[in-house]
Enzyme design. Structure first.
Site, mmCIF file in Angstrom:
data_model
loop_
_atom_site.group_PDB
_atom_site.id
_atom_site.type_symbol
_atom_site.label_atom_id
_atom_site.label_comp_id
_atom_site.label_asym_id
_atom_site.label_seq_id
_atom_site.Cartn_x
_atom_site.Cartn_y
_atom_site.Cartn_z
ATOM 1 N N HIS A 197 13.946 20.523 -23.269
ATOM 2 C CA HIS A 197 12.850 21.452 -22.978
ATOM 3 C C HIS A 197 13.426 22.760 -22.473
ATOM 4 C CE1 HIS A 197 9.421 18.707 -23.321
ATOM 5 N NE2 HIS A 197 10.197 17.781 -22.784
ATOM 6 N N ASP A 242 20.607 23.693 -15.264
ATOM 7 C CA ASP A 242 20.663 24.292 -16.596
ATOM 8 C C ASP A 242 21.701 23.607 -17.477
ATOM 9 O OD1 ASP A 242 19.881 26.177 -18.539
ATOM 10 O OD2 ASP A 242 21.561 27.486 -18.021
ATOM 11 N N HIS A 243 21.295 23.305 -18.723
ATOM 12 C CA HIS A 243 22.168 22.651 -19.700
ATOM 13 C C HIS A 243 22.708 21.322 -19.195
ATOM 14 C CE1 HIS A 243 21.764 26.500 -21.643
ATOM 15 N NE2 HIS A 243 22.356 26.031 -22.719
ATOM 16 N N GLU A 283 6.700 23.018 -18.547
ATOM 17 C CA GLU A 283 7.530 22.225 -19.447
ATOM 18 C C GLU A 283 7.331 22.717 -20.887
ATOM 19 O OE1 GLU A 283 8.810 17.861 -18.953
ATOM 20 O OE2 GLU A 283 6.970 17.804 -20.134
HETATM 21 NI NI NI Z 1 10.025 15.806 -22.582
#
Ligand code: NI
Length: 136
Positions: free
Chosen positions: A42, A80-81, A125
């Site tokens: 996401h 992040d990542h 999200e």
């Molecule tokens: Ni999901």
């Protein structure tokens, strides 16, 4: 004068929704595609809201440069990542739903903000699905 300031941030992360308290069939029924075993990603958008009194000297509520650095150091650099299920200890036994991610982010930020501030986080999200913690 009480006022709120907002700072937006962004991170990408992978997750899988699965509860160890549910059977394989129940997990598939409740979480659908989000339960697929090999994870999915996401692009999360985060809005951090800080409320309190304007400082009569500076005219600031909080220095937004300082808030930016706190969000980067405590949240986005950390998440992040990442694969939330595998990489982030907070989700080892906690399903990484948007709800739980928002609560974890709030807990990561709260100790780094002065007690005189109220803190609320909103986590998107998707463009259309978002959560807010705590409830206002
Ligand atoms: Ni999901």
């Amino acid at each position: 004068m009480r006022i709120s300031v907002f700072r937006k941030a962004h991170f990408n992360a992978a997750h899988r929704l699965n509860s160890s308290l549910l059977s394989v069939q129940e997990n598939e029924r409740i979480f659908g595609k989000c339960n697929r075993p090999n994870y999915h990603g996401h692009n999360y958008d985060l809005e951090v809201k800080v409320s309190g009194e304007v400082d009569p000297v500076t005219g600031y509520l909080i220095d937004l440069g300082v808030l930016k650095d706190i969000i980067a150091e405590q949240v986005t650099d950390y998440l992040d990542h990442r694969n939330l299920n595998l990489d982030i200890p907070e989700f080892r036994d906690l399903n990484p739903t948007a709800e739980n991610i928002a609560i974890v982010i709030w807990k990561l930020l709260r100790p780094h903000l002065d007690e005189r501030f109220d803190l609320q986080v909103r986590l998107y999200e998707t463009e259309r699905n978002y959560v807010e913690f705590p409830v206002s």
